[in-house]
Design a protein around this motif. Structure first.
Motif, PDB file in Angstrom:
ATOM      1  N   VAL A 170       1.351  -7.506   6.217  1.00 38.88           N
ATOM      2  CA  VAL A 170       1.858  -6.430   5.375  1.00 38.88           C
ATOM      3  C   VAL A 170       0.808  -5.330   5.359  1.00 38.88           C
ATOM      4  CG1 VAL A 170       2.502  -5.778   3.019  1.00 38.88           C
ATOM      5  CG2 VAL A 170       3.242  -7.983   3.955  1.00 38.88           C
ATOM      6  N   THR A 171       1.240  -4.101   5.622  1.00 41.70           N
ATOM      7  CA  THR A 171       0.311  -2.972   5.700  1.00 41.70           C
ATOM      8  C   THR A 171       0.635  -1.945   4.626  1.00 41.70           C
ATOM      9  OG1 THR A 171       0.042  -3.298   8.075  1.00 41.70           O
ATOM     10  CG2 THR A 171      -0.584  -1.144   7.208  1.00 41.70           C
ATOM     11  N   GLY A 172      -0.425  -1.426   4.004  1.00 47.05           N
ATOM     12  CA  GLY A 172      -0.287  -0.379   3.009  1.00 47.05           C
ATOM     13  C   GLY A 172      -1.528   0.497   2.993  1.00 47.05           C
ATOM     14  N   GLN A 173      -1.393   1.683   2.441  1.00 45.75           N
ATOM     15  CA  GLN A 173      -2.502   2.631   2.387  1.00 45.75           C
ATOM     16  C   GLN A 173      -3.071   2.780   0.987  1.00 45.75           C
ATOM     17  OE1 GLN A 173       0.471   3.548   4.162  1.00 45.75           O
ATOM     18  NE2 GLN A 173      -0.576   2.783   5.976  1.00 45.75           N
ATOM     19  N   THR A 174      -2.321   2.368  -0.028  1.00 48.20           N
ATOM     20  CA  THR A 174      -2.783   2.579  -1.400  1.00 48.20           C
ATOM     21  C   THR A 174      -2.961   1.252  -2.113  1.00 48.20           C
ATOM     22  OG1 THR A 174      -0.507   2.799  -2.192  1.00 48.20           O
ATOM     23  CG2 THR A 174      -1.647   4.822  -1.579  1.00 48.20           C
ATOM     24  N   LEU A 175      -3.875   1.252  -3.068  1.00 45.80           N
ATOM     25  CA  LEU A 175      -4.140   0.066  -3.863  1.00 45.80           C
ATOM     26  C   LEU A 175      -3.595   0.262  -5.268  1.00 45.80           C
ATOM     27  CD1 LEU A 175      -7.857  -0.593  -2.805  1.00 45.80           C
ATOM     28  CD2 LEU A 175      -5.750  -1.404  -1.721  1.00 45.80           C
ATOM     29  N   ASP A 176      -3.167  -0.835  -5.872  1.00 46.53           N
ATOM     30  CA  ASP A 176      -2.685  -0.754  -7.257  1.00 46.53           C
ATOM     31  C   ASP A 176      -3.872  -0.722  -8.220  1.00 46.53           C
ATOM     32  OD1 ASP A 176      -3.623  -3.380  -7.484  1.00 46.53           O
ATOM     33  OD2 ASP A 176      -1.622  -4.286  -7.471  1.00 46.53           O
ATOM     34  N   GLU A 177      -3.573  -0.774  -9.506  1.00 43.50           N
ATOM     35  CA  GLU A 177      -4.631  -0.666 -10.510  1.00 43.50           C
ATOM     36  C   GLU A 177      -5.613  -1.836 -10.475  1.00 43.50           C
ATOM     37  OE1 GLU A 177      -1.092  -2.737 -12.004  1.00 43.50           O
ATOM     38  OE2 GLU A 177      -1.324  -0.739 -11.169  1.00 43.50           O
ATOM     39  N   VAL A 178      -5.213  -2.959  -9.862  1.00 44.98           N
ATOM     40  CA  VAL A 178      -6.102  -4.108  -9.726  1.00 44.98           C
ATOM     41  C   VAL A 178      -6.991  -3.969  -8.491  1.00 44.98           C
ATOM     42  CG1 VAL A 178      -6.146  -6.643  -9.447  1.00 44.98           C
ATOM     43  CG2 VAL A 178      -4.442  -5.582 -10.928  1.00 44.98           C
ATOM     44  N   GLY A 179      -6.564  -3.141  -7.545  1.00 47.63           N
ATOM     45  CA  GLY A 179      -7.299  -2.974  -6.296  1.00 47.63           C
ATOM     46  C   GLY A 179      -6.666  -3.719  -5.142  1.00 47.63           C
ATOM     47  N   MET A 180      -5.353  -4.006  -5.242  1.00 44.96           N
ATOM     48  CA  MET A 180      -4.616  -4.728  -4.195  1.00 44.96           C
ATOM     49  C   MET A 180      -3.501  -3.861  -3.641  1.00 44.96           C
ATOM     50  SD  MET A 180      -3.851  -8.379  -5.946  1.00 44.96           S
ATOM     51  CE  MET A 180      -5.095  -9.456  -6.583  1.00 44.96           C
ATOM     52  N   VAL A 181      -3.165  -4.099  -2.383  1.00 45.24           N
ATOM     53  CA  VAL A 181      -1.952  -3.511  -1.815  1.00 45.24           C
ATOM     54  C   VAL A 181      -0.761  -4.202  -2.460  1.00 45.24           C
ATOM     55  CG1 VAL A 181      -0.581  -3.219   0.289  1.00 45.24           C
ATOM     56  CG2 VAL A 181      -3.052  -2.860   0.359  1.00 45.24           C
ATOM     57  N   VAL A 182      -0.748  -5.532  -2.399  1.00 48.49           N
ATOM     58  CA  VAL A 182       0.251  -6.397  -3.028  1.00 48.49           C
ATOM     59  C   VAL A 182      -0.379  -7.783  -3.096  1.00 48.49           C
ATOM     60  CG1 VAL A 182       1.415  -6.920  -0.831  1.00 48.49           C
ATOM     61  CG2 VAL A 182       2.674  -7.164  -2.970  1.00 48.49           C
ATOM     62  N   ASP A 183      -0.006  -8.566  -4.069  1.00 47.16           N
ATOM     63  CA  ASP A 183      -0.569  -9.901  -4.228  1.00 47.16           C
ATOM     64  C   ASP A 183      -0.060 -10.818  -3.102  1.00 47.16           C
ATOM     65  OD1 ASP A 183      -1.427 -12.430  -5.162  1.00 47.16           O
ATOM     66  OD2 ASP A 183      -1.124 -11.835  -7.247  1.00 47.16           O
ATOM     67  N   PHE A 184      -0.972 -11.593  -2.518  1.00 47.03           N
ATOM     68  CA  PHE A 184      -0.583 -12.539  -1.467  1.00 47.03           C
ATOM     69  C   PHE A 184       0.535 -13.466  -1.930  1.00 47.03           C
ATOM     70  CE2 PHE A 184      -5.010 -11.758   0.040  1.00 47.03           C
ATOM     71  CZ  PHE A 184      -4.700 -11.344   1.329  1.00 47.03           C
ATOM     72  N   LYS A 185       0.498 -13.878  -3.205  1.00 47.88           N
ATOM     73  CA  LYS A 185       1.508 -14.826  -3.674  1.00 47.88           C
ATOM     74  C   LYS A 185       2.905 -14.208  -3.673  1.00 47.88           C
ATOM     75  CE  LYS A 185       0.831 -14.125  -8.636  1.00 47.88           C
ATOM     76  NZ  LYS A 185       0.309 -14.725  -9.857  1.00 47.88           N
ATOM     77  N   VAL A 186       3.010 -12.898  -3.805  1.00 50.56           N
ATOM     78  CA  VAL A 186       4.311 -12.226  -3.737  1.00 50.56           C
ATOM     79  C   VAL A 186       4.863 -12.305  -2.314  1.00 50.56           C
ATOM     80  CG1 VAL A 186       5.478  -9.995  -3.970  1.00 50.56           C
ATOM     81  CG2 VAL A 186       3.789 -10.708  -5.674  1.00 50.56           C
ATOM     82  N   ILE A 187       4.000 -12.059  -1.340  1.00 54.83           N
ATOM     83  CA  ILE A 187       4.416 -12.137   0.068  1.00 54.83           C
ATOM     84  C   ILE A 187       4.851 -13.563   0.398  1.00 54.83           C
ATOM     85  CG2 ILE A 187       3.738 -11.789   2.479  1.00 54.83           C
ATOM     86  CD1 ILE A 187       1.451  -9.950   1.356  1.00 54.83           C
TER      87      ILE A 187
END
Length: 133
Positions: free
Chosen positions: A48-65
């Motif tokens: 999974v590729t992304g350019q922005t990080l959320d407020e925690v500092g993640m693109v998306v949580d691994f557990k969601v993927i």
């Protein structure tokens, strides 16, 4: 000793995680042993590729993927793939399985912030295929 860290500007992040499932199949039209019924312990690697990080500092949580990938794998786990749609009408090659996972994941997962950029399917320790849109 303190090292200064500054948030990078630009660039992208690629997250990689995997799920597994066991299933049997046979390849129609194949000239060789794979035309006969056989099984694999399939390993599916999702990128999974992304350019922005959320407020925690993640693109998306691994557990969601992984959760979404596991739901797809459940449809195939301990099944005879040739009887499971879409593989009841499409040869269940590693190539088709990789594209299937990508399509199923992207449909319910891709956002403006990140997308499924690749899916690699390993049918054994030496043989894999990667699908990238």
């Amino acid at each position: 000793m303190s090292t200064a860290y500054s948030l990078p500007s630009g660039g992208s992040y690629t997250l990689t995680t995997e799920v597994e499932f066991a299933a049997a199949h046979r390849l129609h039209g194949y000239d060789g042993n794979c035309a006969r019924l056989h099984g694999h312990n399939w390993r599916v690697v999702i990128e999974v590729t992304g350019q922005t990080l959320d407020e925690v500092g993640m693109v998306v949580d691994f557990k969601v993927i992984r959760a979404q990938a596991r739901e797809i794998a459940k449809r195939l786990d301990h099944a005879y793939l040739n009887e499971v749609p879409p593989f009841d009408s499409v040869n269940p090659t590693a190539e088709h399985i990789a594209a299937y996972f990508h399509q199923a994941l992207a449909a319910g997962f891709d956002t403006d912030a990140y997308r499924v950029s690749a899916v690699t399917v390993w049918e054994n320790d030496r043989s894999a295929v990667t699908f990238r849109p």
